[in-house]
Scaffold this active site. Structure first.
Site, PDB file in Angstrom:
ATOM      1  N   SER A  97      -9.840  -0.821   7.210  1.00 31.33           N
ATOM      2  CA  SER A  97      -9.271  -0.695   5.858  1.00 31.33           C
ATOM      3  C   SER A  97      -8.568  -1.914   5.297  1.00 31.33           C
ATOM      4  CB  SER A  97      -8.302   0.480   5.809  1.00 31.33           C
ATOM      5  OG  SER A  97      -9.027   1.665   5.652  1.00 31.33           O
ATOM      6  N   LYS A 122       0.848  -1.198   0.000  1.00 33.94           N
ATOM      7  CA  LYS A 122       0.000   0.000   0.000  1.00 33.94           C
ATOM      8  C   LYS A 122       0.883   1.248   0.000  1.00 33.94           C
ATOM      9  CE  LYS A 122      -3.858   1.941   2.772  1.00 33.94           C
ATOM     10  NZ  LYS A 122      -4.742   1.716   3.926  1.00 33.94           N
ATOM     11  N   SER A 182      -9.700   1.638   3.055  1.00 33.76           N
ATOM     12  CA  SER A 182      -8.888   2.440   2.176  1.00 33.76           C
ATOM     13  C   SER A 182      -7.846   1.654   1.379  1.00 33.76           C
ATOM     14  CB  SER A 182      -8.162   3.496   3.010  1.00 33.76           C
ATOM     15  OG  SER A 182      -7.276   2.878   3.928  1.00 33.76           O
TER      16      SER A 182
HETATM   17  N1  GLN Z   1     -13.195   3.645   6.448  1.00 35.08           N
HETATM   18  C1  GLN Z   1     -12.606   4.106   7.666  1.00 35.08           C
HETATM   19  C2  GLN Z   1     -12.298   5.571   7.564  1.00 35.08           C
HETATM   20  O1  GLN Z   1     -12.635   6.131   6.596  1.00 35.08           O
HETATM   21  C3  GLN Z   1     -11.398   3.294   8.000  1.00 35.08           C
HETATM   22  C4  GLN Z   1     -10.185   3.697   7.259  1.00 35.08           C
HETATM   23  C5  GLN Z   1      -8.991   2.899   7.637  1.00 35.08           C
HETATM   24  O2  GLN Z   1      -9.094   1.874   8.291  1.00 35.08           O
HETATM   25  N2  GLN Z   1      -7.847   3.421   7.263  1.00 35.08           N
HETATM   26  O3  GLN Z   1     -11.740   6.161   8.439  1.00 35.08           O
END
Ligand code: GLN
Length: 489
Positions: A176, A77, A152
């Site tokens: 995420s 990532k 994400s």
């Molecule tokens: N979807 C969650 C957010 O928008 C989690 C994101 C993540 O785990 N980086 O914060």
């Protein structure tokens, strides 16, 4: 033997390379060819490091590089710093950033012989659930390219699902890793807070962020965990516990298995029928394999989303203060009168809308007069959420629940509605708030608009109990053929 990446997991590939049935060069080329053929349509990778990857593969073949992952092609990532290529966190703010060092998690994979193929697309600074908030292009779901791969870490999920790498790294602050894994039919593991070093991982919310793998199988995820886990002098939040030597022995049985079910994870009317069916079937599966099913109570579950969106935004407003165009990040080219204008213009240009929204929410929650009402209160409720899990794990070995309420949604479907996007995390954020471990497993597919879309189930385990959690996960995987399912790309 010619390599067919769609029929092997990472450990299988590793074994083929080790026994010289396939060369590391051939394996790396096979994945690079697949990336060349499919990445334009999927947008999984932002950057591919072909030359470096082929050089490392050649070094494996010549015996110069050895290790448990020798020759295995892995994607990362784009928020893990690498001393080669760019590290952008999918933000204009870091568009040209080149790190002078490599993140510990990535370094440990390379020290074990892995070949890093490139950097994958993500929501900007890991804020999102759809991979739509990237500065440049977002990843698409290989099962249906009109749908999101989740976020994400959407690029890493899409890359594993489409066999554009043997495994990938992601980060999980509120879901995420697990949510995109569920939406793409891959295994996604969020380890316990403190298990894996975050040194060199671009910070979003430091009390929640955790690094973890996307994989084709539970044994792959377990091996990657074992290799990356453990104390790192460069990250004071890593736990000083010895990594269990049998952490990756997922085929060991779990004696007197107790599976916990919480009514708070069966939200009335919220779950897609196929998701609910998958969870119900998994309960029956475990029962038929001798497990006792126990009902556990997690009474503070419903506060998870509001608490998360106070804590995560507060921490991100602090973490992202460093991107001011002077210390770090994009600097405006516009004329400015003073330093404050330089900061504000640089930040206005460098950050996307979702990041700005979070920074503003977080700054508000931390501001004097509101700190106690929002941030402090959120911390108190967070403690109760953790206590719920502590109590539950006295009664069961793992909690079984959905990962998401539904399969992948359409690109654009939720992008104008932040609240509905945030609600997507309803089953995942509490594990981060409590610091415990969670894994999402492929649980089959369901037909939507003429396409098969994957569904995931989630198992939550107590802090530092990943060995047991992954054995429980393996039992489910072994009893089903879901992990063999592939999208036709
Ligand atoms: N979807 C969650 C957010 O928008 C989690 C994101 C993540 O785990 N980086 O914060």
């Amino acid at each position: 033997m010619t390599l067919d990446p769609t029929t092997t997991d990472m450990v299988g590939l590793r074994d083929s390379i080790a026994s010289k049935q396939v060369s590391a060069t051939e394996a790396t080329r096979t994945y690079l060819d697949r990336i060349a053929a499919h990445n334009d349509g999927l947008g999984a990778y932002l950057e591919v490091h072909d030359e470096r990857a082929l050089q490392r593969a050649a070094d494996v073949d010549s015996g110069k590089i050895t290790g448990e992952l020798a020759g295995v092609p892995i994607a990362v990532k784009d928020l893990f710093c690498t001393s080669y290529g760019h590290t952008t966190a999918s933000s204009r703010m870091l568009e040209h950033y080149r790190s002078p060092f490599t993140a510990t998690a990535v370094q440990r994979l390379e020290d074990a012989g892995a070949v890093i193929l490139g950097k994958t697309s993500m929501d900007e600074f890991a804020m999102g659930s759809s991979c739509e908030t990237c500065f440049r292009g977002g990843a698409k779901n290989p099962w249906d390219t009109t749908r999101v791969p989740g976020g994400s870490s959407g690029g890493s999920a899409a890359a594993v699902a489409a066999d554009l790498c043997a495994a990938a790294l992601g980060s999980d602050t509120g879901g995420s890793i697990r949510q995109p894994a569920a939406l793409t039919g891959t295994v996604g593991l969020k380890p316990t807070y403190g298990r894996i070093s975050r040194y060199g991982m671009v910070a979003f919310a430091s009390s929640l962020d955790q690094c973890g793998p996307f994989a084709r199988s539970v044994r792959d995820a377990a091996l990657l965990l074992r290799i990356m886990a453990g104390k790192d002098p460069m990250d004071g939040t890593t736990a000083p516990i010895v990594v269990e030597p049998d952490l990756a022995d997922v085929d060991q049985p779990v004696e007197s298995l107790r599976i916990g079910i919480a009514k708070q994870y069966i939200l009335e009317g919220a779950n897609d029928p196929a998701v609910q069916q998958a969870v119900d079937n998994a309960v029956k599966f475990y029962e038929s394999h001798g497990a006792t099913v126990v009902e556990v109570d997690l009474p503070h579950t419903r506060y998870g989303i509001p608490v998360y969106y106070v804590v995560a935004t507060a921490e991100c407003s602090s973490n992202l203060a460093r991107y001011d165009g002077v210390h770090f990040g994009h600097r405006t080219g516009e004329p400015v009168n003073d330093i404050v204008e330089l900061f504000s213009k640089s930040r206005a240009e460098g950050f996307g809308d979702e990041v700005k929204r979070r920074v503003m929410l977080g700054t508000y929650a931390l501001s004097s007069g509101y700190y106690d009402a929002y941030y402090n209160r959120a911390l108190k409720v967070r403690r109760r959420i953790k206590q719920d899990f502590d109590d539950a794990f006295l009664q069961c070995d793992a909690i079984l629940c959905p990962t998401t309420t539904a399969p992948a949604f359409k690109i654009g479907e939720k992008s104008d509605d932040p609240l509905s996007m945030y609600l997507n995390d309803v089953y995942t954020v509490n594990a981060n708030l409590a610091g415990i471990a969670g894994v999402s497993l492929p649980a089959g597919t369901t037909e939507v608009d003429g396409k098969q879309l994957p569904i995931g189930i989630q198992l939550l385990g107590d802090a530092f109990a990943e060995a047991k959690l992954l054995r429980i996960a393996r039992l489910y995987e072994e009893g089903h053929a879901h992990s063999a399912l592939r999208p036709s790309i």
